[in-house]
Design a protein around this motif. Structure first.
Motif, PDB file in Angstrom:
ATOM      1  N   PHE A   1      11.531  25.148 -62.483  1.00 48.05           N
ATOM      2  CA  PHE A   1      10.870  25.869 -61.503  1.00 48.05           C
ATOM      3  C   PHE A   1      11.853  26.296 -60.365  1.00 48.05           C
ATOM      4  O   PHE A   1      12.447  25.584 -59.833  1.00 48.05           O
ATOM      5  N   PRO A   2      11.780  27.558 -59.936  1.00 44.82           N
ATOM      6  CA  PRO A   2      11.066  28.724 -60.412  1.00 44.82           C
ATOM      7  C   PRO A   2      11.987  29.484 -61.531  1.00 44.82           C
ATOM      8  O   PRO A   2      13.426  28.989 -61.382  1.00 44.82           O
TER       9      PRO A   2
ATOM     10  N   TYR B   1      15.568  30.849 -54.545  1.00 39.06           N
ATOM     11  CA  TYR B   1      15.718  30.247 -55.850  1.00 39.06           C
ATOM     12  C   TYR B   1      16.335  28.942 -55.911  1.00 39.06           C
ATOM     13  O   TYR B   1      15.781  27.848 -56.331  1.00 39.06           O
ATOM     14  N   ARG B   2      17.426  28.925 -55.237  1.00 42.10           N
ATOM     15  CA  ARG B   2      18.552  27.700 -55.391  1.00 42.10           C
ATOM     16  C   ARG B   2      17.703  26.602 -54.411  1.00 42.10           C
ATOM     17  O   ARG B   2      17.503  25.384 -54.911  1.00 42.10           O
ATOM     18  N   LEU B   3      16.930  26.834 -53.146  1.00 40.49           N
ATOM     19  CA  LEU B   3      16.239  25.723 -52.582  1.00 40.49           C
ATOM     20  C   LEU B   3      15.151  25.463 -53.292  1.00 40.49           C
ATOM     21  O   LEU B   3      14.920  24.130 -53.162  1.00 40.49           O
ATOM     22  N   LEU B   4      14.244  26.111 -53.821  1.00 36.26           N
ATOM     23  CA  LEU B   4      13.141  25.592 -54.754  1.00 36.26           C
ATOM     24  C   LEU B   4      13.663  24.823 -56.096  1.00 36.26           C
ATOM     25  O   LEU B   4      12.789  23.572 -56.153  1.00 36.26           O
ATOM     26  N   LYS B   5      14.677  25.321 -56.526  1.00 34.86           N
ATOM     27  CA  LYS B   5      15.199  24.326 -57.573  1.00 34.86           C
ATOM     28  C   LYS B   5      15.545  23.045 -57.154  1.00 34.86           C
ATOM     29  O   LYS B   5      15.207  22.022 -57.901  1.00 34.86           O
ATOM     30  N   ARG B   6      16.310  22.928 -56.208  1.00 37.16           N
ATOM     31  CA  ARG B   6      16.782  21.555 -55.510  1.00 37.16           C
ATOM     32  C   ARG B   6      15.800  20.703 -55.105  1.00 37.16           C
ATOM     33  O   ARG B   6      15.673  19.589 -55.140  1.00 37.16           O
ATOM     34  N   TRP B   7      14.456  21.473 -54.430  1.00 37.03           N
ATOM     35  CA  TRP B   7      13.536  20.503 -53.777  1.00 37.03           C
ATOM     36  C   TRP B   7      12.420  20.164 -54.868  1.00 37.03           C
ATOM     37  O   TRP B   7      12.199  19.095 -54.931  1.00 37.03           O
TER      38      TRP B   7
END
Length: 152
Positions: A104-105, A73-79
């Motif tokens: 997202f997400p 979740y944290r990786l996708l939010k930052r990316w």
């Protein structure tokens, strides 16, 4: 070419307008709050009490899944850094404060689906409770103006 948010906007706006009704807002705000972790922590605490070592194993699996899901979740939010609907579109109102800046997400939905899948695999009898609750959590995020349908 039409962007994904533009395609989603009629549904996003309709669900957000629905959330203006007091009873609807109350139901979805409660589901969202429970989806913050309260419901899942209670489940993880209850399983060992109700089912001993087997419940403890499942709770450990749920906790490990929660940690992995949080990292994803944290990786996708930052990316991805997708702005929330209320921040990008007139007519969408954030009906509760967001937990972070980006859309997202949906972490609520990510955790609800992951936890439900594991718990239902071990305890199919919980499906009539966990599946509707997970759907309610996912819908709550759109109704409350914090996510697009494609986020959930």
């Amino acid at each position: 070419m039409t962007t994904l948010p533009a395609v989603e906007m009629p549904l996003c706006r309709a669900l957000n307008r629905w959330g203006a009704q007091r009873v609807v807002h109350g139901i979805f705000a409660a589901a969202s709050r429970l989806g913050d972790g309260v419901f899942w922590y209670a489940l993880m605490l209850a399983l060992p009490i109700v089912d001993g070592w087997r419940g403890a194993i499942v709770s450990t699996e749920l906790a490990a899944t929660g940690l992995v899901s949080l990292a994803i979740y944290r990786l996708l939010k930052r990316w991805i850094r997708r702005p929330r609907p209320y921040a990008s579109h007139n007519g969408i109102i954030a009906r509760i404060p967001p937990l972070d800046q980006f859309s997202f997400p949906s972490g609520h939905t990510l955790h609800a689906v992951a936890f439900s899948a594991i718990a239902c695999a071990w305890y199919p009898v919980l499906a009539p409770i966990l599946v509707p609750f997970s759907i309610l959590v996912a819908l709550s995020r759109v109704v409350l103006g914090l996510h697009y349908p494609s986020d959930v």
